[in-house]
Design an enzyme around this catalytic site. Structure first.
Site, PDB file in Angstrom:
ATOM      1  N   ASN A  79     100.610 -67.508  90.261  1.00  0.00           N
ATOM      2  CA  ASN A  79     101.144 -68.781  91.270  1.00  0.00           C
ATOM      3  C   ASN A  79     102.123 -69.621  90.331  1.00  0.00           C
ATOM      4  O   ASN A  79     101.791 -69.990  89.431  1.00  0.00           O
ATOM      5  CB  ASN A  79     100.107 -69.574  91.727  1.00  0.00           C
ATOM      6  CG  ASN A  79     100.191 -70.775  92.445  1.00  0.00           C
ATOM      7  OD1 ASN A  79     101.532 -71.044  92.657  1.00  0.00           O
ATOM      8  ND2 ASN A  79      99.390 -71.552  93.012  1.00  0.00           N
ATOM      9  N   CYS A 110     103.030 -76.859  95.657  1.00  0.00           N
ATOM     10  CA  CYS A 110     103.360 -75.404  96.348  1.00  0.00           C
ATOM     11  C   CYS A 110     104.217 -75.240  97.423  1.00  0.00           C
ATOM     12  O   CYS A 110     104.781 -74.207  97.560  1.00  0.00           O
ATOM     13  CB  CYS A 110     102.220 -74.426  96.325  1.00  0.00           C
ATOM     14  SG  CYS A 110     101.237 -74.313  94.697  1.00  0.00           S
ATOM     15  N   HIS A 143     103.474 -68.206 100.211  1.00  0.00           N
ATOM     16  CA  HIS A 143     103.167 -68.688  98.883  1.00  0.00           C
ATOM     17  C   HIS A 143     102.287 -67.713  98.315  1.00  0.00           C
ATOM     18  O   HIS A 143     101.248 -67.342  99.055  1.00  0.00           O
ATOM     19  CB  HIS A 143     102.861 -70.228  98.913  1.00  0.00           C
ATOM     20  CG  HIS A 143     102.466 -70.702  97.655  1.00  0.00           C
ATOM     21  ND1 HIS A 143     103.150 -70.520  96.761  1.00  0.00           N
ATOM     22  CD2 HIS A 143     101.136 -70.930  97.510  1.00  0.00           C
ATOM     23  CE1 HIS A 143     102.377 -71.180  95.521  1.00  0.00           C
ATOM     24  NE2 HIS A 143     101.275 -71.590  96.112  1.00  0.00           N
TER      25      HIS A 143
HETATM   26  N1  COA Z   1      86.501 -66.053  85.257  1.00  0.00           N
HETATM   27  C1  COA Z   1      85.029 -65.839  85.733  1.00  0.00           C
HETATM   28  N2  COA Z   1      84.487 -66.674  86.466  1.00  0.00           N
HETATM   29  C2  COA Z   1      85.024 -67.738  86.991  1.00  0.00           C
HETATM   30  C3  COA Z   1      86.470 -67.932  86.744  1.00  0.00           C
HETATM   31  C4  COA Z   1      87.196 -67.163  85.851  1.00  0.00           C
HETATM   32  N3  COA Z   1      88.456 -67.439  85.458  1.00  0.00           N
HETATM   33  N4  COA Z   1      86.943 -69.186  87.314  1.00  0.00           N
HETATM   34  C5  COA Z   1      85.624 -69.474  88.102  1.00  0.00           C
HETATM   35  N5  COA Z   1      84.799 -68.778  87.810  1.00  0.00           N
HETATM   36  C6  COA Z   1      83.354 -68.961  88.314  1.00  0.00           C
HETATM   37  C7  COA Z   1      82.891 -70.080  88.662  1.00  0.00           C
HETATM   38  O1  COA Z   1      82.534 -70.941  87.537  1.00  0.00           O
HETATM   39  C8  COA Z   1      81.821 -69.972  89.684  1.00  0.00           C
HETATM   40  O2  COA Z   1      80.678 -69.796  88.913  1.00  0.00           O
HETATM   41  P1  COA Z   1      79.273 -70.498  89.593  1.00  0.00           P
HETATM   42  O3  COA Z   1      79.320 -69.759  90.772  1.00  0.00           O
HETATM   43  O4  COA Z   1      78.590 -70.088  88.594  1.00  0.00           O
HETATM   44  O5  COA Z   1      79.819 -71.854  89.495  1.00  0.00           O
HETATM   45  C9  COA Z   1      82.308 -68.673  90.116  1.00  0.00           C
HETATM   46  O6  COA Z   1      83.187 -68.142  89.490  1.00  0.00           O
HETATM   47  C10 COA Z   1      82.743 -68.821  91.707  1.00  0.00           C
HETATM   48  O7  COA Z   1      83.836 -69.586  91.916  1.00  0.00           O
HETATM   49  P2  COA Z   1      84.262 -69.966  93.159  1.00  0.00           P
HETATM   50  O8  COA Z   1      85.296 -71.319  93.085  1.00  0.00           O
HETATM   51  O9  COA Z   1      83.474 -70.259  94.441  1.00  0.00           O
HETATM   52  O10 COA Z   1      85.488 -68.537  93.579  1.00  0.00           O
HETATM   53  P3  COA Z   1      86.335 -68.464  94.442  1.00  0.00           P
HETATM   54  O11 COA Z   1      85.870 -67.211  95.248  1.00  0.00           O
HETATM   55  O12 COA Z   1      86.623 -69.726  95.428  1.00  0.00           O
HETATM   56  O13 COA Z   1      87.756 -68.171  93.712  1.00  0.00           O
HETATM   57  C11 COA Z   1      89.934 -69.405  93.250  1.00  0.00           C
HETATM   58  C12 COA Z   1      88.302 -69.162  93.135  1.00  0.00           C
HETATM   59  C13 COA Z   1      90.371 -70.522  92.447  1.00  0.00           C
HETATM   60  C14 COA Z   1      90.610 -67.993  92.806  1.00  0.00           C
HETATM   61  C15 COA Z   1      89.909 -69.519  94.795  1.00  0.00           C
HETATM   62  O14 COA Z   1      88.998 -70.623  95.147  1.00  0.00           O
HETATM   63  C16 COA Z   1      91.326 -70.037  95.103  1.00  0.00           C
HETATM   64  O15 COA Z   1      91.987 -69.361  94.975  1.00  0.00           O
HETATM   65  N6  COA Z   1      91.624 -71.175  95.483  1.00  0.00           N
HETATM   66  C17 COA Z   1      93.046 -71.572  96.129  1.00  0.00           C
HETATM   67  C18 COA Z   1      93.467 -72.000  94.735  1.00  0.00           C
HETATM   68  C19 COA Z   1      95.082 -72.516  94.976  1.00  0.00           C
HETATM   69  O16 COA Z   1      95.679 -71.697  95.973  1.00  0.00           O
HETATM   70  N7  COA Z   1      95.511 -73.216  94.429  1.00  0.00           N
HETATM   71  C20 COA Z   1      96.997 -73.634  94.357  1.00  0.00           C
HETATM   72  C21 COA Z   1      97.483 -74.381  95.413  1.00  0.00           C
HETATM   73  S1  COA Z   1      98.153 -73.551  96.813  1.00  0.00           S
END
Ligand code: COA
Length: 332
Positions: A286, A115, A256
């Site tokens: 993204n 990214c 980003h």
């Molecule tokens: N819909 C519903 N539930 C979902 C889901 C979806 N699309 N994706 C994940 N979950 C669930 C998970 O399984 C987890 O369940 P559990 O607690 O029973 O295991 C729960 O939601 C919470 O997951 P978590 O990973 O803690 O959520 P989060 O608040 O960290 O948000 C992201 C997840 C991916 C949105 C966040 O971590 C993020 O944005 N990370 C950075 C990603 C990024 O920037 N990537 C690109 C590189 S720059």
């Protein structure tokens, strides 16, 4: 110090027609619009028609960028394409773009920085201009994330979209303007949290890798989130400080677009009010290397909000880990 800086002469973009909304995803995986929007700020993303490939989008963005500048492809000296989803491993997307545009004088290459691909490419392009050896460098950020995302994995498929953005760099006619400074960093230890398991030389494609879904994005979201907040904000604050700038001096913060919460945390640490933060993650999700040029397109072409002398900070964080920040003073 070398006074010959590069500036962004024009911007172009390509976003595919097809929209994939959160409601569409509700029918594909166990998720909800509410979960996606509150966790990320995303409402919908665009998906490229299968078979077209990265160079198709990159060329569309490049053509618009050149048209806006009134520059012929034959005048371009170099093409850099930031991407992690090239048409193929080789030849590079830059070669395919060069051929399609008939940019006969240009050389170029692809740059892989996840990214951060666009800002890393932008700084490379700027340094080519600063060297005095290049007058016109086309910098493209383009990714077809739909081709490496598993639409059965709710953890990742809701996050990404397809798009391309392009900018044309030229030597800035006036000192004190253009691409003034950058801070770029990498930390390979972060690779374990965000990568593609197979398809490279260590683990080439096989029946097994396909069956195990090893050609898709693997991400540990929480780890990436934690590092992104700390590192993206860190370099953004650092670049402002070392240039004697505060939040109030910055006209636009162009981060980003991965997650609204990462963006909000960075802007807060930089002391930048929300009206100056450029956001389009709601519309495009993204798009990896394309997010920043898409945002630049919004504020320059669509909204025409950027004025001469405006300080603009670009910041990104991505797979690698890679991250960085670029300080521009707009010239036009
Ligand atoms: N819909 C519903 N539930 C979902 C889901 C979806 N699309 N994706 C994940 N979950 C669930 C998970 O399984 C987890 O369940 P559990 O607690 O029973 O295991 C729960 O939601 C919470 O997951 P978590 O990973 O803690 O959520 P989060 O608040 O960290 O948000 C992201 C997840 C991916 C949105 C966040 O971590 C993020 O944005 N990370 C950075 C990603 C990024 O920037 N990537 C690109 C590189 S720059």
């Amino acid at each position: 110090m070398n006074e010959k800086k590069a500036f962004i002469r024009s911007v172009g973009r390509f976003v595919p027609e097809r929209r994939l909304t959160n409601q569409d995803l509700e029918k594909m995986v166990d998720t909800t619009d509410e979960w996606i929007f509150t966790r990320t700020g995303i409402r919908e993303r665009r998906i490229l028609e299968p078979g077209l490939g990265n160079s198709y989008m990159a060329c569309r963005a490049a053509r618009e960028c050149l048209e806006r500048a009134g520059v012929e492809a034959g005048e371009i000296d170099a093409i850099i394409v930031g991407t992690v989803t090239p048409d193929m491993l080789f030849p590079s997307t830059a070669c395919l773009v060069q051929s399609a545009l008939e940019a006969k004088r240009a050389w170029g290459f692809d740059l892989s920085a996840g990214c951060s691909g666009f800002i890393f490419s932008l700084v490379n392009g700027a340094q080519m201009i600063e060297s005095g050896r290049h007058e016109k460098v086309l910098v493209i950020g383009s990714d077809v994330m739909s081709t490496i995302v598993d639409y059965e994995d709710r953890n990742t498929c809701v996050l990404f979209g397809d798009a391309a953005g392009a900018v044309l760099l030229e030597p800035c006619p006036e000192p004190g303007y253009g691409i003034l400074d950058y801070i770029h960093r990498i930390d390979g230890a972060g690779g374990e949290y965000l990568h593609m398991k197979a398809g490279g030389s260590r683990r080439p494609a096989s029946m097994e890798t396909v069956q195990n879904k090893e050609h898709f994005v693997y991400q540990e979201g929480r780890q990436v989130f934690k590092h992104a907040v700390t590192e993206m904000a860190g370099v953004s604050v650092e670049i402002m400080k070392r240039n004697g700038l505060e939040g109030k001096d910055i006209a636009f913060f162009v981060p980003h677009q991965a997650n609204l919460r990462i963006i909000g945390a960075s802007a807060e640490r930089m002391g930048i009010e929300s009206s100056k933060v450029v956001i389009n993650v709601d519309r495009f999700a993204n798009t990896t290397a394309a997010t920043i040029p898409l945002c630049l397109y919004d504020v320059t072409v669509e909204e025409k909000r950027v004025k001469k002398s405006d300080y603009v900070v670009l910041s990104a964080f991505g797979a690698g880990f890679t991250w960085g920040s670029v300080l521009l003073r707009w010239w036009e």
